[in-house]
Design a protein around this motif. Structure first.
Motif, PDB file in Angstrom:
ATOM      1  N   VAL A  73       0.861  -1.186   0.000  1.00 55.25           N
ATOM      2  CA  VAL A  73       0.000   0.000   0.000  1.00 55.25           C
ATOM      3  C   VAL A  73       0.892   1.230   0.000  1.00 55.25           C
ATOM      4  O   VAL A  73       1.673   1.431   0.941  1.00 55.25           O
ATOM      5  N   ASN A  74       0.795   2.018  -1.056  1.00 54.50           N
ATOM      6  CA  ASN A  74       1.637   3.208  -1.201  1.00 54.50           C
ATOM      7  C   ASN A  74       3.114   2.879  -0.991  1.00 54.50           C
ATOM      8  O   ASN A  74       3.852   3.609  -0.329  1.00 54.50           O
ATOM      9  N   GLY A  75       3.529   1.741  -1.542  1.00 54.46           N
ATOM     10  CA  GLY A  75       4.927   1.341  -1.438  1.00 54.46           C
ATOM     11  C   GLY A  75       5.290   0.663  -0.143  1.00 54.46           C
ATOM     12  O   GLY A  75       6.439   0.269   0.051  1.00 54.46           O
ATOM     13  N   GLN A  76       4.319   0.483   0.767  1.00 52.92           N
ATOM     14  CA  GLN A  76       4.561  -0.157   2.065  1.00 52.92           C
ATOM     15  C   GLN A  76       4.185  -1.624   1.960  1.00 52.92           C
ATOM     16  O   GLN A  76       3.012  -1.968   1.834  1.00 52.92           O
ATOM     17  N   ARG A  77       5.172  -2.517   2.021  1.00 54.14           N
ATOM     18  CA  ARG A  77       4.936  -3.963   1.892  1.00 54.14           C
ATOM     19  C   ARG A  77       4.196  -4.472   3.127  1.00 54.14           C
ATOM     20  O   ARG A  77       4.542  -4.157   4.273  1.00 54.14           O
ATOM     21  N   LEU A  78       3.172  -5.261   2.891  1.00 55.97           N
ATOM     22  CA  LEU A  78       2.390  -5.825   3.975  1.00 55.97           C
ATOM     23  C   LEU A  78       2.808  -7.266   4.237  1.00 55.97           C
ATOM     24  O   LEU A  78       3.193  -7.996   3.319  1.00 55.97           O
ATOM     25  N   THR A  79       2.720  -7.647   5.497  1.00 54.97           N
ATOM     26  CA  THR A  79       2.996  -9.025   5.895  1.00 54.97           C
ATOM     27  C   THR A  79       1.807  -9.526   6.716  1.00 54.97           C
ATOM     28  O   THR A  79       0.834  -8.799   6.949  1.00 54.97           O
ATOM     29  N   SER A  80       1.928 -10.756   7.183  1.00 53.73           N
ATOM     30  CA  SER A  80       0.847 -11.310   8.000  1.00 53.73           C
ATOM     31  C   SER A  80       0.747 -10.618   9.351  1.00 53.73           C
ATOM     32  O   SER A  80      -0.254 -10.782  10.055  1.00 53.73           O
ATOM     33  N   LEU A  81       1.753  -9.839   9.740  1.00 54.38           N
ATOM     34  CA  LEU A  81       1.752  -9.137  11.015  1.00 54.38           C
ATOM     35  C   LEU A  81       1.509  -7.638  10.863  1.00 54.38           C
ATOM     36  O   LEU A  81       1.585  -6.901  11.849  1.00 54.38           O
ATOM     37  N   PRO A 106       2.180   6.859   8.615  1.00 58.06           N
ATOM     38  CA  PRO A 106       0.988   7.502   8.042  1.00 58.06           C
ATOM     39  C   PRO A 106       1.012   7.490   6.523  1.00 58.06           C
ATOM     40  O   PRO A 106       2.060   7.686   5.899  1.00 58.06           O
ATOM     41  N   LEU A 107      -0.157   7.252   5.942  1.00 59.38           N
ATOM     42  CA  LEU A 107      -0.319   7.279   4.489  1.00 59.38           C
ATOM     43  C   LEU A 107      -1.313   8.373   4.125  1.00 59.38           C
ATOM     44  O   LEU A 107      -2.170   8.753   4.919  1.00 59.38           O
ATOM     45  N   VAL A 108      -1.184   8.879   2.915  1.00 61.54           N
ATOM     46  CA  VAL A 108      -2.096   9.911   2.427  1.00 61.54           C
ATOM     47  C   VAL A 108      -2.757   9.408   1.150  1.00 61.54           C
ATOM     48  O   VAL A 108      -2.152   8.650   0.382  1.00 61.54           O
ATOM     49  N   PRO A 109      -4.031   9.783   0.917  1.00 64.86           N
ATOM     50  CA  PRO A 109      -4.704   9.355  -0.311  1.00 64.86           C
ATOM     51  C   PRO A 109      -4.116  10.076  -1.519  1.00 64.86           C
ATOM     52  O   PRO A 109      -3.543  11.153  -1.367  1.00 64.86           O
ATOM     53  N   PRO A 110      -4.270   9.488  -2.696  1.00 67.01           N
ATOM     54  CA  PRO A 110      -4.928   8.205  -2.976  1.00 67.01           C
ATOM     55  C   PRO A 110      -4.077   7.024  -2.522  1.00 67.01           C
ATOM     56  O   PRO A 110      -2.854   7.107  -2.496  1.00 67.01           O
TER      57      PRO A 110
END
Length: 298
Positions: A203-211, A227-231
């Protein structure tokens, strides 16, 4: 016997040129009111003036002037003496602030360096002990950067963000629906991508994991406390067309469609020949062992 002439005429009987301006002529010739003139004449006749006449009054006046001059002189001297001291204190405060900023920057650099070192060691341990499935474990844990076909999903706030009291899938006691994308909306979208077969998500370059945690702080959305900003641009690794169809047909995809139709949330989805996802910025390695019981391992 003198002969009086009508007002505004002279001896020859002709009208005076300034007869029509008698009020202005009188004001020029009698600039001081008669009452003021008489009062001034009486004070002069009685010997009174604005200055004190007696020696005692003159002494009181002189004493007052001396005290006023003394107060002004002392105040100026104090200001002159205290100015360098105030400037010194101000400079000392600025120096302390600058030193504190430099120490904070140094500590932050040290923290970043140690964090990168820990992450590197964790990835090495994962690759070393992962055996033949090390690459798969690295992919699922977010320890390795990945690339390949996938989809790109963009979710943005509605143009009109006025408050609305109407019910809907986002109605709750703590939030009014104003067309903004909430943390729980992003949670459902991400979970829908995982459920539809995504192998990796960012999301917005932030890799997600199971945690990974998606939370809210006011109107801001935090992903792993960042913090992320839209879009909000979500990249999902997987078979593009199949993954896109599976997500749009899922319950979470339908939920996103409801947000778009009823609340004006803007969305777009497209298949990509190649998407690139970075490694997770923070990796936590955990191990699990089977519990030995009398009935066998489980």
């Amino acid at each position: 016997m003198s002969q009086q002439h009508p007002e505004g005429s002279n001896a020859s009987g002709r009208a005076r040129p300034d007869a029509s301006m008698s009020l202005l002529t009188n004001a020029m010739h009698h600039s001081l009111d008669d009452g003021y003139a008489q009062a001034a004449a009486r004070r002069e006749a009685e010997g009174r003036s604005g200055m004190p006449r007696t020696v005692r009054a003159k002494l009181w006046l002189a004493t007052g002037l001396v005290l006023a001059a003394l107060v002004v002189t002392v105040g100026a001297a104090q200001a002159r003496v205290s100015a360098p001291e105030l400037a010194k204190e101000r400079q000392e405060l600025i120096t302390r602030i600058d030193d504190g900023d430099r120490r904070a920057d140094s500590l932050q650099k040290n923290v970043d360096r140690l964090r990168k070192d820990v992450e590197t060691r964790q990835r090495r341990a994962l690759e070393k002990h992962g055996g033949d499935e090390a690459e798969v474990a690295g992919l699922l844990s977010g320890a390795l950067p990945v690339h390949g076909p996938g989809i790109k999903l963009v979710v943005d706030d509605a143009k009109d963000t006025q408050d609305s009291d109407s019910g809907g899938p986002r109605q709750s006691s703590g939030f009014s629906d104003n067309g903004r994308v909430r943390d729980r909306d992003l949670q459902r979208v991400v979970n829908g991508l995982w459920e539809s077969g995504a192998e990796a998500v960012s999301v917005n370059g932030q890799r997600l994991t199971s945690l990974s945690a998606i939370r809210a702080a006011g109107d801001a959305i935090l992903v792993d406390n960042k913090p992320l900003v839209p879009p909000y641009t979500l990249l999902a690794l997987g078979p593009g067309k199949k993954l896109s169809s599976a997500f749009q047909d899922s319950a979470d995809g339908q939920y996103l469609q409801v947000l778009q139709e009823n609340y004006g949330v803007r969305t777009s989805i497209s298949t990509q020949d190649e998407v690139r996802l970075p490694a997770a910025p923070s990796l936590i390695v955990r191990t699990a062992k089977p519990v030995q019981t009398g009935e066998g391992s489980r």
